[in-house]
Scaffold this motif. Structure first.
Motif, PDB file in Angstrom:
ATOM      1  N   PRO A   1      -7.602  -9.248  -2.848  1.00  0.00           N
ATOM      2  CA  PRO A   1      -7.568  -8.284  -1.730  1.00  0.00           C
ATOM      3  C   PRO A   1      -6.211  -7.617  -1.570  1.00  0.00           C
ATOM      4  O   PRO A   1      -6.122  -6.447  -1.172  1.00  0.00           O
ATOM      5  N   TYR A   2      -5.161  -8.332  -1.886  1.00  0.00           N
ATOM      6  CA  TYR A   2      -3.789  -7.813  -1.816  1.00  0.00           C
ATOM      7  C   TYR A   2      -3.635  -6.599  -2.734  1.00  0.00           C
ATOM      8  O   TYR A   2      -3.150  -5.536  -2.324  1.00  0.00           O
ATOM      9  N   THR A   3      -4.074  -6.742  -3.999  1.00  0.00           N
ATOM     10  CA  THR A   3      -3.921  -5.657  -4.968  1.00  0.00           C
ATOM     11  C   THR A   3      -4.793  -4.460  -4.606  1.00  0.00           C
ATOM     12  O   THR A   3      -4.335  -3.306  -4.650  1.00  0.00           O
ATOM     13  N   LEU A   4      -6.039  -4.718  -4.247  1.00  0.00           N
ATOM     14  CA  LEU A   4      -6.945  -3.629  -3.886  1.00  0.00           C
ATOM     15  C   LEU A   4      -6.426  -2.862  -2.674  1.00  0.00           C
ATOM     16  O   LEU A   4      -6.481  -1.627  -2.630  1.00  0.00           O
TER      17      LEU A   4
ATOM     18  N   VAL B   1       3.435  -1.449  -7.544  1.00  0.00           N
ATOM     19  CA  VAL B   1       4.052  -2.711  -7.102  1.00  0.00           C
ATOM     20  C   VAL B   1       2.967  -3.762  -6.859  1.00  0.00           C
ATOM     21  O   VAL B   1       3.097  -4.928  -7.265  1.00  0.00           O
ATOM     22  N   ALA B   2       1.877  -3.357  -6.211  1.00  0.00           N
ATOM     23  CA  ALA B   2       0.783  -4.285  -5.910  1.00  0.00           C
ATOM     24  C   ALA B   2       0.139  -4.822  -7.189  1.00  0.00           C
ATOM     25  O   ALA B   2      -0.212  -6.008  -7.269  1.00  0.00           O
ATOM     26  N   ILE B   3      -0.008  -3.969  -8.191  1.00  0.00           N
ATOM     27  CA  ILE B   3      -0.616  -4.401  -9.464  1.00  0.00           C
ATOM     28  C   ILE B   3       0.271  -5.438 -10.160  1.00  0.00           C
ATOM     29  O   ILE B   3      -0.202  -6.487 -10.614  1.00  0.00           O
ATOM     30  N   ILE B   4       1.576  -5.145 -10.237  1.00  0.00           N
ATOM     31  CA  ILE B   4       2.498  -6.082 -10.904  1.00  0.00           C
ATOM     32  C   ILE B   4       2.523  -7.412 -10.168  1.00  0.00           C
ATOM     33  O   ILE B   4       2.405  -8.488 -10.774  1.00  0.00           O
TER      34      ILE B   4
ATOM     35  N   PHE C   1      -0.515  -3.054   4.478  1.00  0.00           N
ATOM     36  CA  PHE C   1      -1.326  -4.242   4.740  1.00  0.00           C
ATOM     37  C   PHE C   1      -1.670  -5.153   3.559  1.00  0.00           C
ATOM     38  O   PHE C   1      -2.463  -6.074   3.739  1.00  0.00           O
ATOM     39  N   PRO C   2      -1.151  -4.964   2.343  1.00  0.00           N
ATOM     40  CA  PRO C   2      -1.543  -5.872   1.252  1.00  0.00           C
ATOM     41  C   PRO C   2      -1.292  -7.347   1.552  1.00  0.00           C
ATOM     42  O   PRO C   2      -2.193  -8.184   1.395  1.00  0.00           O
ATOM     43  N   SER C   3      -0.087  -7.692   1.972  1.00  0.00           N
ATOM     44  CA  SER C   3       0.235  -9.102   2.240  1.00  0.00           C
ATOM     45  C   SER C   3      -0.553  -9.627   3.434  1.00  0.00           C
ATOM     46  O   SER C   3      -0.972 -10.792   3.459  1.00  0.00           O
ATOM     47  N   LEU C   4      -0.767  -8.784   4.424  1.00  0.00           N
ATOM     48  CA  LEU C   4      -1.493  -9.192   5.632  1.00  0.00           C
ATOM     49  C   LEU C   4      -2.951  -9.491   5.310  1.00  0.00           C
ATOM     50  O   LEU C   4      -3.475 -10.563   5.644  1.00  0.00           O
ATOM     51  N   PHE C   5      -3.632  -8.569   4.640  1.00  0.00           N
ATOM     52  CA  PHE C   5      -5.033  -8.767   4.303  1.00  0.00           C
ATOM     53  C   PHE C   5      -5.204  -9.908   3.308  1.00  0.00           C
ATOM     54  O   PHE C   5      -6.124 -10.724   3.431  1.00  0.00           O
ATOM     55  N   GLY C   6      -4.312  -9.963   2.304  1.00  0.00           N
ATOM     56  CA  GLY C   6      -4.412 -11.024   1.305  1.00  0.00           C
ATOM     57  C   GLY C   6      -4.283 -12.406   1.912  1.00  0.00           C
ATOM     58  O   GLY C   6      -5.067 -13.316   1.606  1.00  0.00           O
TER      59      GLY C   6
END
Length: 555
Positions: A250-253, A201-204, A262-267
């Motif tokens: 950062p979101y994808t990683l 999901v993060a990659i897409i 935490f993807p959306s939070l860190f991004g």
């Protein structure tokens, strides 16, 4: 009755809502009661849903609508207090200190700050926070809501600390026989598989969402600019692309290596820390600034009715003091989601009604955990921080309650309609309406399902008003369809989650709630027609990436 006819009937509530609001330009206050009645008639006469089950679903919908209105009321209350104290004048000045270019302001407030609020709270909260801020600094109300709806895409799958994946996909797949058999054959643990889906999901999203800041400003210059063209949005391409990458890298990683929390939070946090100082220095920003046409030339449909402009008097409020209520909201949201003792305490205060009227439908209202309470706490703090008198506070409260009367009617029918739609199935009888629609789509499309999986996710979000609920409804269906068509289940379920996030851009009660905060009730159709464009882009990009991923991933 054939599956095709059933599917056409199941589609009728969606077509009615969409047609009346988007094509015939009815306000949601009129369209949603009609759609609710049609849904109930279909559920009772065709799906043979018992009256007590329909009543339970409707009651669940009313409680959910109250939860949404609670959030909207809190956001409106805080905005009106900020207006009453004159703090908005200082906030407006602070944004112009960063950049006077409206495109830059939209990217920072809507895309980056809005994504941070979504990461912390979910519930469609970004529009409730960011849209009124944009209006307060001089955006047309419709432009503010449009850009805030467009950002309800990339950040949503990992909103509310990963809820759409950790609860939505998890609830849809965990404990299901088809999934257990598949994972046993792969010798894989479910927790590992769920994290792997989150990574896909993060990659897409990471690839697709990088262009969202650019699309956001292009839409803004095309529909709300003096010259109404795309080129003025494209001219800020380098900065918009840079801002997008500051979020999505950062979101994808994080999504691939750390998990869904935490993807959306860190991004968003890293994006804000990098982009704001560079924007202030003019990095990659065109010398020619872009602004909206003069206020007096704005069409009536652009303008809301809740924000009262106050003229600056005296030296004005300090920028820090003016922003402090919104800083408090962000901190409250973050702490209440990440600090477990506080989260547990707030969540423990709730009204719960399990097995309503003897059905399996349950509902509840978390008075302290919902973002509405945190808005109210921040509002009380604002009264003291900004020295607002009791008379002014009373006036603000009265004005805020009046504002939500219209949305209360729209949401009071929209959400119960969704709940009846979702709960229309009867044991031993027909599948519920969403499953009938999905099964029909799968039987018609077959091996080409990968190109349409995200569309089902978007349809689920449009119906249910939530990426989480869409994932709950359709994750198992998507998984089973992948097995039947020979596709990779993990990729198809990931496309479901991405489509569910994209569908938030056009979801009726998201649009109603966002419009309500800035006084745009009745303009939902105009907004949905615009946000259909970025949603279509999102679904096409997701399908293309999904086709490639099927060749790369094995589970």
């Amino acid at each position: 009755m054939s599956l095709g006819i059933l599917a056409l009937l199941a589609l009728l509530p969606i077509v009615t809502a969409f047609g009346l609001i988007v094509l015939f330009r009815w306000p949601a206050t009129r369209a949603m009661p009609v759609s609710f009645v049609i849904t109930c008639l279909l559920a009772f006469f065709i799906w043979k849903t018992p009256l007590h089950q329909m009543a339970a679903a409707s009651l669940d919908g009313i409680i959910t609508a109250v939860s949404i209105l609670y959030i909207v009321l809190g956001a409106i209350l805080l905005l009106n207090l900020q207006e009453e104290s004159g703090a908005i004048v200082s906030i407006r000045k602070s944004m112009f200190l960063i950049s006077s270019d409206r495109r830059v302001q939209a990217i920072i407030i809507a895309f980056l700050f809005g994504s941070f609020i979504e990461a912390s709270a979910g519930f469609g909260t970004p529009a409730a926070v960011a849209a009124p801020l944009l209006v307060a600094i001089g955006f047309p109300a419709m432009a503010a809501v449009m850009v805030c709806l467009i950002i309800q895409s990339t950040c949503v799958s990992f909103g509310a600390i990963g809820t759409p994946i950790l609860i939505g996909v998890n609830s849809g797949l965990s404990g299901q026989m088809e999934v257990s058999n598949y994972l046993n054959g792969m010798n894989m643990d479910f927790a590992v598989y769920l994290k792997a889906i989150g990574g896909k999901v993060a990659i897409i999203h990471g690839i697709t969402g990088t262009l969202i800041p650019l699309i956001l400003v292009i839409m803004m210059t095309r529909y709300f600019g003096q010259n109404k063209n795309w080129r003025e949005g494209l001219s800020i391409f380098p900065f918009a692309l840079f801002a997008g990458l500051c979020f999505t890298v950062p979101y994808t990683l994080t999504g691939v290596f750390l998990g869904p929390e935490f993807p959306s939070l860190f991004g968003s946090l890293l994006g804000l820390l990098i982009v704001i100082p560079l924007a202030r220095s003019g990095f990659l920003i065109p010398k020619k600034k872009w602004d909206f046409p003069p206020n007096e030339t704005w069409p009536a449909e652009w303008v809301g009715h809740t924000v009262e402009k106050k003229a600056a008097t005296g030296p004005g409020m300090s920028i820090f003091r003016a922003w402090l209520p919104y800083i408090l909201v962000a901190l409250f949201l973050l702490f209440s989601r990440l600090l477990y003792p506080l989260k547990s305490l707030l969540a423990s205060v709730s009204f719960n009604w399990p097995d309503i009227f003897g059905t399996s439908i349950s509902t509840g209202f978390q008075f302290l955990y919902l973002p509405g309470f945190l808005f109210i706490v921040a509002g009380l703090a604002t009264v003291f921080i900004q020295k607002i008198s009791l008379l002014q506070t009373k006036k603000v409260i009265q004005r805020s309650f009046k504002t939500i009367l219209g949305p209360a009617i729209a949401l009071g029918f929209a959400v119960p309609m969704v709940k009846v739609f979702i709960n229309s199935g009867v044991q031993g009888g027909l599948d519920k309406m969403p499953i009938v629609l999905a099964n029909t789509a799968a039987s018609l499309i077959g091996d080409g399902w990968v190109a349409f999986a995200a569309v089902i996710g978007a349809m689920g979000a449009f119906i249910a008003g939530s990426n989480t609920f869409s994932n709950m409804m359709f994750s198992l269906f998507q998984f089973a369809t992948a097995l039947k068509t020979g596709a990779v289940p993990g990729v198809i379920v990931a496309l479901q989650a991405v489509g569910g996030a994209a569908g938030n851009m056009i979801c009726v009660h998201n649009v109603v709630a966002a419009s309500a905060v800035v006084g745009l009730l009745g303009k939902e159709g105009l907004l949905i027609r615009k946000t259909l464009i970025p949603m279509t882009y999102y679904l096409i990009m997701a399908a293309i990436i999904g086709i490639i991923m099927l060749q790369v991933f094995k589970f």
